[in-house]
Design an enzyme around this catalytic site. Structure first.
Site, PDB file in Angstrom:
ATOM      1  CG  ASN A 159      -1.624  -1.344   0.163  1.00 46.64           C
ATOM      2  OD1 ASN A 159      -2.673  -1.592   0.647  1.00 46.64           O
ATOM      3  ND2 ASN A 159      -1.075   0.076  -0.682  1.00 46.64           N
ATOM      4  CG  PHE A 176      -2.329  -5.552   2.676  1.00 49.01           C
ATOM      5  CD1 PHE A 176      -1.419  -7.189   2.643  1.00 49.01           C
ATOM      6  CD2 PHE A 176      -2.027  -4.710   2.159  1.00 49.01           C
ATOM      7  CE1 PHE A 176      -0.322  -7.002   1.985  1.00 49.01           C
ATOM      8  CE2 PHE A 176      -1.042  -5.011   1.268  1.00 49.01           C
ATOM      9  CZ  PHE A 176       0.321  -6.063   0.798  1.00 49.01           C
ATOM     10  N   GLY A 177      -6.750  -4.960   4.358  1.00 51.59           N
ATOM     11  CA  GLY A 177      -7.364  -5.279   5.759  1.00 51.59           C
ATOM     12  C   GLY A 177      -6.321  -4.415   7.195  1.00 51.59           C
ATOM     13  CG  MET A 178      -3.936  -1.078   8.589  1.00 48.65           C
ATOM     14  SD  MET A 178      -4.613   0.219  10.288  1.00 48.65           S
ATOM     15  CE  MET A 178      -5.411   0.789   9.612  1.00 48.65           C
ATOM     16  CB  THR A 227      -3.181   4.459  -0.068  1.00 49.45           C
ATOM     17  OG1 THR A 227      -4.084   4.496   0.865  1.00 49.45           O
ATOM     18  CG2 THR A 227      -2.091   3.273   0.236  1.00 49.45           C
ATOM     19  CB  CYS A 249      -5.860   2.926   6.472  1.00 46.02           C
ATOM     20  SG  CYS A 249      -5.592   1.134   5.870  1.00 46.02           S
ATOM     21  CG  ASN A 297      -2.528   3.694   9.639  1.00 50.82           C
ATOM     22  OD1 ASN A 297      -2.987   5.009   8.958  1.00 50.82           O
ATOM     23  ND2 ASN A 297      -2.515   3.232   9.238  1.00 50.82           N
ATOM     24  N   GLY A 313       2.580   4.414  -4.830  1.00 51.13           N
ATOM     25  CA  GLY A 313       3.567   4.225  -5.960  1.00 51.13           C
ATOM     26  C   GLY A 313       3.916   5.284  -6.889  1.00 51.13           C
TER      27      GLY A 313
HETATM   28  C1  FMN Z   1       2.426  -3.187   0.925  1.00 45.31           C
HETATM   29  C2  FMN Z   1       1.727  -2.153   1.355  1.00 45.31           C
HETATM   30  C3  FMN Z   1       1.004  -2.162   2.704  1.00 45.31           C
HETATM   31  C4  FMN Z   1       0.928  -1.027   3.635  1.00 45.31           C
HETATM   32  N1  FMN Z   1       0.449  -1.010   4.653  1.00 45.31           N
HETATM   33  C5  FMN Z   1      -0.023   0.125   5.780  1.00 45.31           C
HETATM   34  C6  FMN Z   1       0.235   0.104   7.264  1.00 45.31           C
HETATM   35  O1  FMN Z   1      -0.354  -0.739   7.159  1.00 45.31           O
HETATM   36  N2  FMN Z   1      -0.386   1.224   7.633  1.00 45.31           N
HETATM   37  C7  FMN Z   1       0.297   2.495   7.151  1.00 45.31           C
HETATM   38  O2  FMN Z   1       0.750   3.786   7.390  1.00 45.31           O
HETATM   39  N3  FMN Z   1       0.559   2.562   5.589  1.00 45.31           N
HETATM   40  C8  FMN Z   1       0.641   1.406   4.941  1.00 45.31           C
HETATM   41  N4  FMN Z   1       0.651   1.272   3.540  1.00 45.31           N
HETATM   42  C9  FMN Z   1       0.433   3.144   3.072  1.00 45.31           C
HETATM   43  C10 FMN Z   1       1.988   3.378   2.976  1.00 45.31           C
HETATM   44  O3  FMN Z   1       2.664   3.514   4.098  1.00 45.31           O
HETATM   45  C11 FMN Z   1       2.554   4.473   1.817  1.00 45.31           C
HETATM   46  O4  FMN Z   1       1.629   5.637   3.299  1.00 45.31           O
HETATM   47  C12 FMN Z   1       1.907   4.712   1.095  1.00 45.31           C
HETATM   48  O5  FMN Z   1       1.821   3.749   0.367  1.00 45.31           O
HETATM   49  C13 FMN Z   1       2.434   5.710  -0.450  1.00 45.31           C
HETATM   50  O6  FMN Z   1       3.514   5.631  -0.525  1.00 45.31           O
HETATM   51  P1  FMN Z   1       4.357   4.820  -1.787  1.00 45.31           P
HETATM   52  O7  FMN Z   1       3.707   5.179  -3.151  1.00 45.31           O
HETATM   53  O8  FMN Z   1       5.688   5.000  -1.643  1.00 45.31           O
HETATM   54  O9  FMN Z   1       3.784   3.690  -1.258  1.00 45.31           O
HETATM   55  C14 FMN Z   1       0.981   0.108   2.444  1.00 45.31           C
HETATM   56  C15 FMN Z   1       1.556   0.416   1.329  1.00 45.31           C
HETATM   57  C16 FMN Z   1       2.082  -1.127   0.528  1.00 45.31           C
HETATM   58  C17 FMN Z   1       2.338  -0.663  -0.314  1.00 45.31           C
END
Ligand code: FMN
Length: 358
Positions: free
Chosen positions: A127, A129-131, A260, A195, A192, A286
């Site tokens: 993913n 998005f660039g926050m 991530t 990122c 956070n 994931g």
């Molecule tokens: C669509 C998406 C958007 C995310 N946006 C953020 C975010 O804005 N801030 C953040 O701390 N982590 C963000 N994450 C990371 C998740 O909080 C998480 O740490 C990471 O996806 C690992 O968990 P997972 O394997 O269950 O996806 C995002 C993850 C996904 C999938």
């Protein structure tokens, strides 16, 4: 049979998902009875299951997932000013049939929209998005709406980030954003500190215990006694974990790991898979990152126990099935959250609770 498409539609833009989502045809199951409340950083809570910052773009998303039985809901990271998302696509499948080892990430990984996962265990994505963030004038009232939508004993966490600005240092920006989020109704604040998709210093703050402490001390001063969580990225060095938690623990009640994991992402022609400069590398999440997340959780648990720190540990990364929940609990996570898993399986909390495993 393929897994149904995700609730967050990865074929359309972040803005369209923000405006129109979540789109899901089936009505939610009844909220299960809770035998016993747990304490989430001192707040009574229906379970240990949540969604980390990411898939919950606004109050409509929070409301939907709270009804699906996720009890700790994190509002996607907000900033002190509006900030656009990178262009679509923002999520791509990374077909990979086993959890990554660290060395797998040294080579480029192929990503595509054209994949039909056959099981939750085959859902690994990148993913990027660039926050993005709405302006506070939008997210402040929306946080209020999100709180109103929760069932009794569910918790709203708001994730915040700060950046260096001409009239404001990064720690000050973190602190003022956290204060506004608290005043808007956040029951707990998450900072956070990791990122991979942003290029500024705030991207991997947790790698510097000293800088992390500076931010945490200012945030703590700004939010009074509201519970504070530090969200970090992958750690494989126990010494870094110890130094970081030693500096951070006076200011926080919880640590969440992992965000991530950075990988180089290409398409089947060997070209960068995501459009736009600076997106050659992006965050993986994931099923693929589960073992890296479990390893980090194990390292953090050991430090917390050995140093007798009063900290809750939130495990994140590859919780795609109820079995994964158990793996995180066994590794020492007090709470477990799913982003990718919850996007593809909104029943994940419901079926995890049916196992009655706590
Ligand atoms: C669509 C998406 C958007 C995310 N946006 C953020 C975010 O804005 N801030 C953040 O701390 N982590 C963000 N994450 C990371 C998740 O909080 C998480 O740490 C990471 O996806 C690992 O968990 P997972 O394997 O269950 O996806 C995002 C993850 C996904 C999938």
């Amino acid at each position: 049979m393929s897994i149904a498409p995700p609730v967050y539609d990865i074929r359309i833009s972040y803005d369209e998902n923000y405006r129109n989502g979540p789109v899901f045809g089936i009505s939610p199951p009844p909220l299960q009875d809770t035998h016993q409340l747990v304490s989430f950083l001192g707040i009574p809570c229906r379970s240990r299951i949540g969604i980390p910052a990411g898939p919950l773009l606004n109050s409509s998303w929070i409301e939907f997932y709270s009804k699906m039985g996720f009890d700790i809901l994190t509002y996607k990271t907000v900033r002190s000013h509006s900030h656009p998302s990178y262009q679509n696509p923002n999520c791509l499948y990374v077909p990979f049939n086993r959890p990554f080892k660290a060395e797998d990430l040294d080579s480029p990984l192929i990503a595509t929209l054209d994949f039909h996962p056959q099981s939750m265990n085959s859902i690994t994505i990148t993913n990027s998005f660039g926050m993005p963030s709405q302006d506070p004038s939008v997210w402040i009232p929306d946080i209020g709406k999100a709180v109103q939508s929760l069932a009794k004993n569910q918790v709203l966490v708001v994730s915040v980030v700060g950046i260096e600005q001409p009239n404001c240092s990064m720690p000050e920006d973190f602190a003022r954003t956290a204060k506004i989020a608290k005043e808007a109704g956040a029951m707990a604040i998450e900072v956070n500190f990791s990122c991979p998709n942003v290029k500024g210093k705030e991207g991997q703050l947790y790698q510097s215990p000293e800088s992390s402490m500076k931010v945490l001390s200012m945030v703590r001063a700004a939010i009074g006694d509201t519970p504070l969580i530090m969200k970090i990225g992958q750690i494989s060095d126990p010494d870094l974990a110890k130094r970081l938690l030693e500096k951070a623990s006076p200011y926080i009640q919880g640590v969440g790991a992992i965000n991530t994991v950075l990988g180089t992402i290409i398409n089947s022609n060997g070209q960068p898979a995501l459009p736009g400069a600076g997106r050659e590398r992006s965050g993986l999440c994931g099923a693929g990152i589960r073992n890296l997340a479990l390893q980090t959780v194990g390292i953090l648990r050991k430090v917390i126990d050995e140093e007798k720190m009063d900290l809750s540990l939130i495990g994140v990364g590859g919780y795609n099935t109820p079995d994964d929940y158990m793996l995180f609990r066994n590794e020492g996570a007090d709470f477990v959250m799913s982003a990718t898993g919850a996007m593809w399986d909104p029943y994940l909390a419901y079926v995890t609770k049916q196992r009655d495993i706590d």
